[in-house]
Design a protein around this motif. Sequence first.
Motif, PDB file in Angstrom:
ATOM      1  N   PHE A  74       0.993  -1.169  -0.121  1.00 14.59           N
ATOM      2  CA  PHE A  74       0.039   0.098  -0.140  1.00 14.59           C
ATOM      3  C   PHE A  74       0.878   1.258   0.112  1.00 14.59           C
ATOM      4  O   PHE A  74       0.905   2.053   1.117  1.00 14.59           O
ATOM      5  N   TYR A  75       1.599   1.507  -1.115  1.00 13.03           N
ATOM      6  CA  TYR A  75       2.615   2.677  -1.143  1.00 13.03           C
ATOM      7  C   TYR A  75       1.849   3.770  -1.002  1.00 13.03           C
ATOM      8  O   TYR A  75       2.683   4.743  -0.408  1.00 13.03           O
ATOM      9  N   GLY A  76       0.824   4.393  -1.449  1.00 13.85           N
ATOM     10  CA  GLY A  76      -0.044   5.699  -1.567  1.00 13.85           C
ATOM     11  C   GLY A  76      -0.260   5.910   0.125  1.00 13.85           C
ATOM     12  O   GLY A  76      -0.177   6.817   0.704  1.00 13.85           O
ATOM     13  N   LEU A  77      -0.834   4.604   0.637  1.00 14.17           N
ATOM     14  CA  LEU A  77      -1.308   4.833   2.070  1.00 14.17           C
ATOM     15  C   LEU A  77      -0.040   4.899   2.971  1.00 14.17           C
ATOM     16  O   LEU A  77      -0.341   5.952   3.989  1.00 14.17           O
ATOM     17  N   SER A  78       1.109   4.338   2.910  1.00 14.20           N
ATOM     18  CA  SER A  78       2.240   4.381   3.517  1.00 14.20           C
ATOM     19  C   SER A  78       2.877   5.924   3.503  1.00 14.20           C
ATOM     20  O   SER A  78       3.441   6.341   4.285  1.00 14.20           O
ATOM     21  N   THR A  79       2.622   6.190   1.983  1.00 16.32           N
ATOM     22  CA  THR A  79       3.242   7.583   1.836  1.00 16.32           C
ATOM     23  C   THR A  79       2.583   8.688   2.589  1.00 16.32           C
ATOM     24  O   THR A  79       3.104   9.616   3.036  1.00 16.32           O
ATOM     25  N   ALA A  80       1.143   8.591   2.651  1.00 19.75           N
ATOM     26  CA  ALA A  80       0.395   9.424   3.515  1.00 19.75           C
ATOM     27  C   ALA A  80       0.986   9.205   4.940  1.00 19.75           C
ATOM     28  O   ALA A  80       0.756  10.216   5.584  1.00 19.75           O
ATOM     29  N   GLY A  81       1.074   8.124   5.483  1.00 22.65           N
ATOM     30  CA  GLY A  81       1.652   7.935   6.832  1.00 22.65           C
ATOM     31  C   GLY A  81       2.782   8.875   6.890  1.00 22.65           C
ATOM     32  O   GLY A  81       3.141   9.509   8.098  1.00 22.65           O
ATOM     33  N   ASN A  82       3.810   8.740   6.329  1.00 21.35           N
ATOM     34  CA  ASN A  82       4.994   9.478   6.271  1.00 21.35           C
ATOM     35  C   ASN A  82       4.766  11.001   6.180  1.00 21.35           C
ATOM     36  O   ASN A  82       5.358  11.783   7.070  1.00 21.35           O
ATOM     37  N   VAL A  83       3.819  11.304   5.301  1.00 21.90           N
ATOM     38  CA  VAL A  83       3.411  13.002   5.303  1.00 21.90           C
ATOM     39  C   VAL A  83       3.030  13.375   6.983  1.00 21.90           C
ATOM     40  O   VAL A  83       3.343  14.322   7.621  1.00 21.90           O
ATOM     41  N   ILE A  84       1.965  12.305   7.286  1.00 22.00           N
ATOM     42  CA  ILE A  84       1.341  12.774   8.935  1.00 22.00           C
ATOM     43  C   ILE A  84       2.621  12.859   9.839  1.00 22.00           C
ATOM     44  O   ILE A  84       2.348  13.603  10.811  1.00 22.00           O
ATOM     45  N   LEU A  85       3.348  11.850   9.781  1.00 24.95           N
ATOM     46  CA  LEU A  85       4.661  11.533  10.583  1.00 24.95           C
ATOM     47  C   LEU A  85       5.421  13.143  10.575  1.00 24.95           C
ATOM     48  O   LEU A  85       5.862  13.543  11.437  1.00 24.95           O
ATOM     49  N   PHE A  86       5.656  13.398   9.288  1.00 19.42           N
ATOM     50  CA  PHE A  86       6.221  14.743   9.159  1.00 19.42           C
ATOM     51  C   PHE A  86       5.698  15.990   9.887  1.00 19.42           C
ATOM     52  O   PHE A  86       6.365  16.642  10.596  1.00 19.42           O
ATOM     53  N   VAL A  87       4.443  16.037   9.383  1.00 18.63           N
ATOM     54  CA  VAL A  87       3.821  17.166  10.026  1.00 18.63           C
ATOM     55  C   VAL A  87       3.530  17.092  11.463  1.00 18.63           C
ATOM     56  O   VAL A  87       3.714  17.980  12.231  1.00 18.63           O
ATOM     57  N   GLY A  88       3.299  15.761  12.069  1.00 15.96           N
ATOM     58  CA  GLY A  88       3.197  15.538  13.450  1.00 15.96           C
ATOM     59  C   GLY A  88       4.345  16.077  14.134  1.00 15.96           C
ATOM     60  O   GLY A  88       4.389  16.612  15.111  1.00 15.96           O
ATOM     61  N   VAL A  89       5.676  15.421  13.583  1.00 16.16           N
ATOM     62  CA  VAL A  89       7.076  15.923  14.252  1.00 16.16           C
ATOM     63  C   VAL A  89       7.112  17.444  14.261  1.00 16.16           C
ATOM     64  O   VAL A  89       7.795  17.932  15.207  1.00 16.16           O
ATOM     65  N   SER A  90       6.702  18.005  13.147  1.00 18.18           N
ATOM     66  CA  SER A  90       6.917  19.373  12.832  1.00 18.18           C
ATOM     67  C   SER A  90       6.044  20.112  14.172  1.00 18.18           C
ATOM     68  O   SER A  90       6.625  20.940  14.746  1.00 18.18           O
ATOM     69  N   LEU A  91       4.765  19.836  14.209  1.00 15.20           N
ATOM     70  CA  LEU A  91       3.795  20.455  14.929  1.00 15.20           C
ATOM     71  C   LEU A  91       4.453  20.326  16.544  1.00 15.20           C
ATOM     72  O   LEU A  91       4.294  21.310  17.479  1.00 15.20           O
ATOM     73  N   LEU A  92       5.187  19.198  16.864  1.00 23.84           N
ATOM     74  CA  LEU A  92       5.645  19.060  18.240  1.00 23.84           C
ATOM     75  C   LEU A  92       6.951  19.661  18.421  1.00 23.84           C
ATOM     76  O   LEU A  92       7.363  20.193  19.523  1.00 23.84           O
ATOM     77  N   ALA A  93       7.951  19.589  17.480  1.00 27.29           N
ATOM     78  CA  ALA A  93       9.093  19.889  17.741  1.00 27.29           C
ATOM     79  C   ALA A  93       9.395  21.600  17.783  1.00 27.29           C
ATOM     80  O   ALA A  93       9.925  22.090  18.297  1.00 27.29           O
ATOM     81  N   PHE A  94       8.658  22.379  16.839  1.00 31.75           N
ATOM     82  CA  PHE A  94       8.850  23.860  16.690  1.00 31.75           C
ATOM     83  C   PHE A  94       8.275  24.692  17.759  1.00 31.75           C
ATOM     84  O   PHE A  94       9.137  25.411  18.226  1.00 31.75           O
ATOM     85  N   PRO A  95       7.226  24.182  18.193  1.00 33.30           N
ATOM     86  CA  PRO A  95       6.763  24.825  19.568  1.00 33.30           C
ATOM     87  C   PRO A  95       7.791  24.622  20.816  1.00 33.30           C
ATOM     88  O   PRO A  95       8.061  25.442  21.574  1.00 33.30           O
ATOM     89  N   LEU A  96       8.108  23.148  20.765  1.00 31.15           N
ATOM     90  CA  LEU A  96       9.292  22.783  22.093  1.00 31.15           C
ATOM     91  C   LEU A  96      10.501  23.556  21.630  1.00 31.15           C
ATOM     92  O   LEU A  96      11.136  24.235  22.686  1.00 31.15           O
ATOM     93  N   LEU A  97      10.907  23.780  20.434  1.00 27.98           N
ATOM     94  CA  LEU A  97      12.141  24.509  20.258  1.00 27.98           C
ATOM     95  C   LEU A  97      11.991  25.997  20.716  1.00 27.98           C
ATOM     96  O   LEU A  97      12.907  26.741  21.377  1.00 27.98           O
ATOM     97  N   LYS A  98      10.722  26.525  20.275  1.00 26.40           N
ATOM     98  CA  LYS A  98      10.443  27.880  20.770  1.00 26.40           C
ATOM     99  C   LYS A  98      10.584  28.020  22.131  1.00 26.40           C
ATOM    100  O   LYS A  98      11.161  29.006  22.753  1.00 26.40           O
ATOM    101  N   LEU A  99       9.998  27.213  22.888  1.00 34.04           N
ATOM    102  CA  LEU A  99       9.655  27.136  24.449  1.00 34.04           C
ATOM    103  C   LEU A  99      11.209  27.103  24.942  1.00 34.04           C
ATOM    104  O   LEU A  99      11.656  27.760  25.988  1.00 34.04           O
TER     105      LEU A  99
END
Length: 288
Positions: A255-280
């Motif tokens: 399921f290559y399209g599905l797994s690629t969507a998962g990678n995008v979700i992981l990328f966005v999730g890491v960004s949403l957690l990491a950037f506020p933490l870095l700012k804090l």
Amino acid sequence: MTKSARKLYTYWFLLPAGLVYFALFLLPTIMSFFFSMTRWDLVDWEFIGFDNYATFFSESSLNIGFRNTLVFAVVTCGLKVVFGLLLGVALTSGLRIKGYLRSVVFFPTLLSTIAVGIAFSTMMHPTQGLINKTLALAGIAGPDWLGDTSIALLSVALVDVWKGVGMATVIFIAGIMSIPEDYYEALQIDGGNAWDKFKHITIPLTAPAMNSVIILAFIGGLRSFDLVWAMTKGGPGFSTDLIASIIYKQYQGGFYGLSTAGNVILFVGVSLLAFPLLKLLNKREVDL
């Protein structure tokens, strides 16, 4: 040569690096976003919009994966900060063999993650493993480290800490050694003890090093995959499944399209957690 000509001449030197950055980062990122909205099989593709994202979020194991990933990241990050700081303080003290101990502490960082996972999965075997056999000599019945759903994730996290604490220690050593000795001498003249030095000088003045360790360890924990896969493959059940291992299982299923969507979700999730933490952390560093 005019000022505008000199400016254009300078930009030409940036072109090779810009092309490499575009080819190796920007282009794959753009393609990932596109293919996450398709059904593809490495040869042909069909655009299906956001169906892959809806399917991915409907996965029964996803909630467990999100929880495990967050727990894994927090536990490994916290332990690396604590042990890294304590080891950093010890290895910048007057120990006569501190050079040798620094090498010992940093050595696990140089090892292959897959090799470490295989070695520890063998040592954590419930009956034949070195750890439980050693505990048995002391009359202690060791648990099934990787087979018990209640402690399997923690067991893997501890191995990750063992492997990664060396890098955290090196960062803390650099931070501690950059502190002027005058501060410690002044506190000693005022009657301060070792705890006062640690609390009022070492901790505040190693804030930049601590921030670096927190960010690197936390992002590494959120993206972790290879150690978990080498030790448990996400089992038993879904007890050690992380977001990255769920994505990999989708790749295995074709399921290559599905797994690629998962990678995008992981990328966005890491960004949403990491950037506020870095700012804090940066705000905290300024306050200190």
